[in-house]
Structures are given as structure tokens and as C-alpha cells.
Scaffold this motif. Structure first.
Motif, PDB file in Angstrom:
ATOM      1  N   ASP A  66      11.887 -54.185  67.315  1.00 11.27           N
ATOM      2  CA  ASP A  66      11.990 -55.182  67.124  1.00 11.27           C
ATOM      3  C   ASP A  66      11.011 -55.867  67.892  1.00 11.27           C
ATOM      4  OD1 ASP A  66      12.965 -57.807  66.274  1.00 11.27           O
ATOM      5  OD2 ASP A  66      14.851 -57.660  67.310  1.00 11.27           O
ATOM      6  N   PRO A  67       9.952 -56.739  67.673  1.00  9.24           N
ATOM      7  CA  PRO A  67       9.523 -56.748  66.416  1.00  9.24           C
ATOM      8  C   PRO A  67       8.752 -54.939  66.316  1.00  9.24           C
ATOM      9  CG  PRO A  67       7.780 -57.670  68.303  1.00  9.24           C
ATOM     10  CD  PRO A  67       9.323 -57.806  68.874  1.00  9.24           C
ATOM     11  N   PRO A  68       7.982 -55.202  65.321  1.00  6.34           N
ATOM     12  CA  PRO A  68       7.187 -54.245  64.802  1.00  6.34           C
ATOM     13  C   PRO A  68       5.678 -54.346  65.789  1.00  6.34           C
ATOM     14  CG  PRO A  68       8.285 -55.003  63.160  1.00  6.34           C
ATOM     15  CD  PRO A  68       8.708 -55.760  63.785  1.00  6.34           C
ATOM     16  N   LEU A  69       5.269 -53.483  67.221  1.00  2.00           N
ATOM     17  CA  LEU A  69       3.914 -53.835  67.115  1.00  2.00           C
ATOM     18  C   LEU A  69       3.592 -52.359  66.887  1.00  2.00           C
ATOM     19  CD1 LEU A  69       2.255 -55.939  68.928  1.00  2.00           C
ATOM     20  CD2 LEU A  69       3.829 -55.322  70.850  1.00  2.00           C
ATOM     21  N   LEU A  70       2.545 -52.479  67.136  1.00  2.00           N
ATOM     22  CA  LEU A  70       1.634 -50.864  67.146  1.00  2.00           C
ATOM     23  C   LEU A  70       0.897 -51.047  68.411  1.00  2.00           C
ATOM     24  CD1 LEU A  70       0.401 -50.672  63.632  1.00  2.00           C
ATOM     25  CD2 LEU A  70       3.518 -49.823  64.226  1.00  2.00           C
ATOM     26  N   LYS A  71       1.558 -49.816  69.225  1.00  2.31           N
ATOM     27  CA  LYS A  71       0.863 -49.945  70.534  1.00  2.31           C
ATOM     28  C   LYS A  71       0.444 -48.459  70.904  1.00  2.31           C
ATOM     29  CE  LYS A  71       3.203 -52.972  73.276  1.00  2.31           C
ATOM     30  NZ  LYS A  71       4.106 -53.282  74.002  1.00  2.31           N
ATOM     31  N   VAL A  72       0.660 -47.631  70.548  1.00  2.00           N
ATOM     32  CA  VAL A  72       0.759 -45.843  70.274  1.00  2.00           C
ATOM     33  C   VAL A  72       0.349 -45.461  69.195  1.00  2.00           C
ATOM     34  CG1 VAL A  72       1.121 -43.565  71.746  1.00  2.00           C
ATOM     35  CG2 VAL A  72       1.661 -46.057  73.001  1.00  2.00           C
ATOM     36  N   PHE A  73      -0.703 -44.538  69.433  1.00  2.77           N
ATOM     37  CA  PHE A  73      -0.564 -43.509  67.686  1.00  2.77           C
ATOM     38  C   PHE A  73      -0.827 -42.028  68.406  1.00  2.77           C
ATOM     39  CE2 PHE A  73      -1.498 -47.196  65.311  1.00  2.77           C
ATOM     40  CZ  PHE A  73      -1.171 -47.068  63.956  1.00  2.77           C
ATOM     41  N   GLU A  74      -0.821 -41.125  67.683  1.00  7.21           N
ATOM     42  CA  GLU A  74      -0.711 -40.116  67.644  1.00  7.21           C
ATOM     43  C   GLU A  74      -1.518 -38.745  66.762  1.00  7.21           C
ATOM     44  OE1 GLU A  74       3.339 -38.035  66.608  1.00  7.21           O
ATOM     45  OE2 GLU A  74       2.755 -39.082  68.463  1.00  7.21           O
ATOM     46  N   ARG A  75      -1.714 -37.534  67.684  1.00  8.56           N
ATOM     47  CA  ARG A  75      -2.137 -36.533  66.047  1.00  8.56           C
ATOM     48  C   ARG A  75      -1.733 -35.369  66.776  1.00  8.56           C
ATOM     49  NH1 ARG A  75      -8.742 -36.868  66.487  1.00  8.56           N
ATOM     50  NH2 ARG A  75      -8.736 -35.907  68.905  1.00  8.56           N
ATOM     51  N   HIS A  76      -2.090 -34.604  65.706  1.00  9.91           N
ATOM     52  CA  HIS A  76      -1.322 -32.510  65.674  1.00  9.91           C
ATOM     53  C   HIS A  76      -2.679 -32.771  64.960  1.00  9.91           C
ATOM     54  CE1 HIS A  76       2.978 -34.594  66.479  1.00  9.91           C
ATOM     55  NE2 HIS A  76       2.507 -35.194  65.920  1.00  9.91           N
ATOM     56  N   PRO A  77      -3.097 -32.087  66.095  1.00 11.71           N
ATOM     57  CA  PRO A  77      -5.341 -31.081  65.519  1.00 11.71           C
ATOM     58  C   PRO A  77      -4.651 -29.834  65.504  1.00 11.71           C
ATOM     59  CG  PRO A  77      -4.993 -30.967  67.997  1.00 11.71           C
ATOM     60  CD  PRO A  77      -3.556 -32.007  67.508  1.00 11.71           C
ATOM     61  N   LEU A  78      -3.617 -29.199  65.485  1.00 10.86           N
ATOM     62  CA  LEU A  78      -3.699 -27.638  65.217  1.00 10.86           C
ATOM     63  C   LEU A  78      -2.461 -27.441  63.584  1.00 10.86           C
ATOM     64  CD1 LEU A  78      -2.721 -25.908  68.083  1.00 10.86           C
ATOM     65  CD2 LEU A  78      -5.095 -26.212  66.849  1.00 10.86           C
ATOM     66  N   GLY A  79      -1.496 -29.182  63.181  1.00 11.25           N
ATOM     67  CA  GLY A  79      -0.872 -28.769  62.074  1.00 11.25           C
ATOM     68  C   GLY A  79      -0.213 -30.031  61.572  1.00 11.25           C
ATOM     69  N   SER A  80      -0.239 -30.181  60.173  1.00  6.80           N
ATOM     70  CA  SER A  80       0.087 -31.083  59.180  1.00  6.80           C
ATOM     71  C   SER A  80       2.023 -31.380  59.659  1.00  6.80           C
ATOM     72  CB  SER A  80       0.336 -31.113  57.622  1.00  6.80           C
ATOM     73  OG  SER A  80       1.621 -30.114  57.944  1.00  6.80           O
ATOM     74  N   GLN A  81       2.295 -32.635  59.483  1.00  5.00           N
ATOM     75  CA  GLN A  81       3.789 -33.089  60.019  1.00  5.00           C
ATOM     76  C   GLN A  81       4.312 -33.926  58.952  1.00  5.00           C
ATOM     77  OE1 GLN A  81       3.565 -35.764  63.197  1.00  5.00           O
ATOM     78  NE2 GLN A  81       5.598 -34.382  64.315  1.00  5.00           N
ATOM     79  N   SER A  82       5.421 -34.154  58.645  1.00 11.42           N
ATOM     80  CA  SER A  82       6.440 -34.490  57.819  1.00 11.42           C
ATOM     81  C   SER A  82       7.230 -34.761  57.918  1.00 11.42           C
ATOM     82  CB  SER A  82       6.260 -33.336  55.512  1.00 11.42           C
ATOM     83  OG  SER A  82       7.298 -32.694  55.890  1.00 11.42           O
ATOM     84  N   PHE A  83       7.717 -36.182  57.314  1.00 12.77           N
ATOM     85  CA  PHE A  83       9.068 -37.052  57.195  1.00 12.77           C
ATOM     86  C   PHE A  83       9.369 -37.743  56.259  1.00 12.77           C
ATOM     87  CE2 PHE A  83       5.971 -37.460  60.794  1.00 12.77           C
ATOM     88  CZ  PHE A  83       6.593 -36.930  62.401  1.00 12.77           C
ATOM     89  N   THR A  84      10.324 -37.084  56.049  1.00 13.51           N
ATOM     90  CA  THR A  84      11.778 -37.541  54.130  1.00 13.51           C
ATOM     91  C   THR A  84      12.721 -38.449  55.153  1.00 13.51           C
ATOM     92  OG1 THR A  84      10.221 -36.087  53.469  1.00 13.51           O
ATOM     93  CG2 THR A  84      12.143 -36.774  53.068  1.00 13.51           C
ATOM     94  N   PRO A  85      12.846 -39.406  54.802  1.00 12.24           N
ATOM     95  CA  PRO A  85      14.048 -40.489  54.965  1.00 12.24           C
ATOM     96  C   PRO A  85      15.472 -39.320  54.615  1.00 12.24           C
ATOM     97  CG  PRO A  85      12.833 -41.127  53.892  1.00 12.24           C
ATOM     98  CD  PRO A  85      12.001 -40.688  53.592  1.00 12.24           C
ATOM     99  N   LEU A  86      16.459 -39.898  55.259  1.00  9.11           N
ATOM    100  CA  LEU A  86      17.284 -38.858  54.701  1.00  9.11           C
ATOM    101  C   LEU A  86      18.552 -40.043  54.157  1.00  9.11           C
ATOM    102  CD1 LEU A  86      17.780 -36.198  57.020  1.00  9.11           C
ATOM    103  CD2 LEU A  86      17.215 -35.747  55.251  1.00  9.11           C
ATOM    104  N   GLN A  87      18.511 -41.169  55.113  1.00  5.63           N
ATOM    105  CA  GLN A  87      18.876 -42.574  54.206  1.00  5.63           C
ATOM    106  C   GLN A  87      18.197 -43.123  53.831  1.00  5.63           C
ATOM    107  OE1 GLN A  87      18.808 -41.909  57.804  1.00  5.63           O
ATOM    108  NE2 GLN A  87      20.616 -41.667  58.389  1.00  5.63           N
ATOM    109  N   ALA A  88      18.980 -43.883  52.487  1.00  4.50           N
ATOM    110  CA  ALA A  88      18.705 -45.093  51.989  1.00  4.50           C
ATOM    111  C   ALA A  88      17.707 -45.914  52.011  1.00  4.50           C
ATOM    112  CB  ALA A  88      19.331 -45.345  50.701  1.00  4.50           C
ATOM    113  N   ARG A  89      16.739 -45.933  53.499  1.00  5.32           N
ATOM    114  CA  ARG A  89      16.444 -47.239  54.136  1.00  5.32           C
ATOM    115  C   ARG A  89      14.757 -46.983  53.744  1.00  5.32           C
ATOM    116  NH1 ARG A  89      20.141 -45.463  58.891  1.00  5.32           N
ATOM    117  NH2 ARG A  89      22.159 -46.058  57.734  1.00  5.32           N
TER     118      ARG A  89
END
Length: 164
Positions: A66-89
Motif C-alpha cells: 500500500d500503495p502497489p509500488l514495484l521496486k524489486v524483481f526476481e527470477r528462478h533460473p533452475l525451475g518454474s514457480q506456480s501460484f494459485t490463490p486459496l481465497q476468492a481474492r
């Protein structure tokens, strides 16, 4: 500082970065459990075997920025990464193509509560960006030997404020 308005998260728009995980008409549907369940099959390519890695399943609990301010990025060179929300948001997904980081190539997507994402190996992404409340995500990624995290901090001129 730049401003970006999130675009809708669609399989086509997100394809350069990985897969959208959702029960959609695009998915292969298989009736299982004597017809009482529909399996939306093979929604993401989990790619974690490089360097002797293996898949792990975790829960991440993330707080909104708060507020949504993008300052840092990352990557994973050895593998994929998945994200699935568990609440209805809903949540935001900020990405840049794999390879040398280019802040001008950052895209921001608005994920609906029924959508998850699988970042392909090496794709730059921001950490979790829930919108309205602390949220839980089911995460499938890589564990094992090797350095599987690169981070980059954006210069002040490249930081991004996300418009609502």
C-alpha cells in the motif's frame, strides 16, 4: 517513476511468461470419480529438475503493498514457480521476459480470484501482490542444490506505481 494500469490476465497475453492456471474451456476436461468430478488436466508445465531439483508444495501468506509500488524483481533460473490463490481474492502479476532484465518490458496483469499463474523458468517477476487483504497461495516450485534465485532492485526512475 512510471505508472502502469494492469491488463486482464489471459492465457494468450501471459504465454511469453508461462501458463495461466484456471478451469477454462481451453483445458482438457476428463470426467473422473464415476462422473462426479471434472479434472482440468495438465494446466502448467512444472519444470524443476535442472541441477538435481525436485518439486515442492508450499503455502505462502502475502500482505498487500500500500500503495502497489514495484521496486524489486526476481527470477528462478533452475525451475518454474506456480501460484494459485486459496481465497476468492484478485491479485496482481508483474512480469518481464527471461534473459537480461529490461525494465521497459515489464507488464502487469490483473488476475481474477479463480486464476493462478505458472512462471516459466527464468522469467522475471515481482513477489506476490494480493490486492485487498492478506491472502494465501498454494505454491509449487523447486527445491534442491544450486542457486535458484536472482533479484534485481529497480532504479528509482524505473520503479512502477500500479494504477487501480
Amino acid at each position: 517513476m512510471r505508472e502502469l494500469t494492469p491488463e486482464p490476465l489471459t492465457a494468450e497475453a501471459f504465454a511469453p511468461f508461462g501458463e495461466v492456471i484456471e478451469a477454462s474451456d481451453r483445458a482438457e476436461r476428463i470426467a473422473i470419480n464415476y462422473g462426479h468430478t471434472t479434472r482440468f488436466n495438465d494446466l502448467a508445465r512444472i519444470d524443476v529438475a535442472d541441477g538435481g531439483g525436485h518439486a515442492i508444495v508450499s503455502l505462502f501468506r502475502a500482505r498487500p503493498l500500500d500503495p502497489p509500488l514495484l521496486k524489486v524483481f526476481e527470477r528462478h533460473p533452475l525451475g518454474s514457480q506456480s501460484f494459485t490463490p486459496l481465497q476468492a481474492r484478485a491479485f496482481l502479476v508483474a512480469v518481464a521476459p527471461a534473459g537480461a532484465f529490461d525494465p521497459a518490458a515489464i507488464r502487469v496483469f490483473h488476475a481474477q480470484p479463480h486464476q493462478g499463474v505458472n512462471y516459466a523458468k527464468g522469467v522475471w517477476h515481482h513477489f506476490l501482490l494480493p490486492l485487498d487483504a492478506e491472502s494465501d497461495f498454494l505454491v509449487i516450485d523447486r527445491a534442491g542444490p544450486g542457486d535458484n534465485l536472482d533479484e534485481i532492485e529497480l532504479a528509482p526512475a524505473d520503479q512502477i506505481r500500479v494504477r487501480p
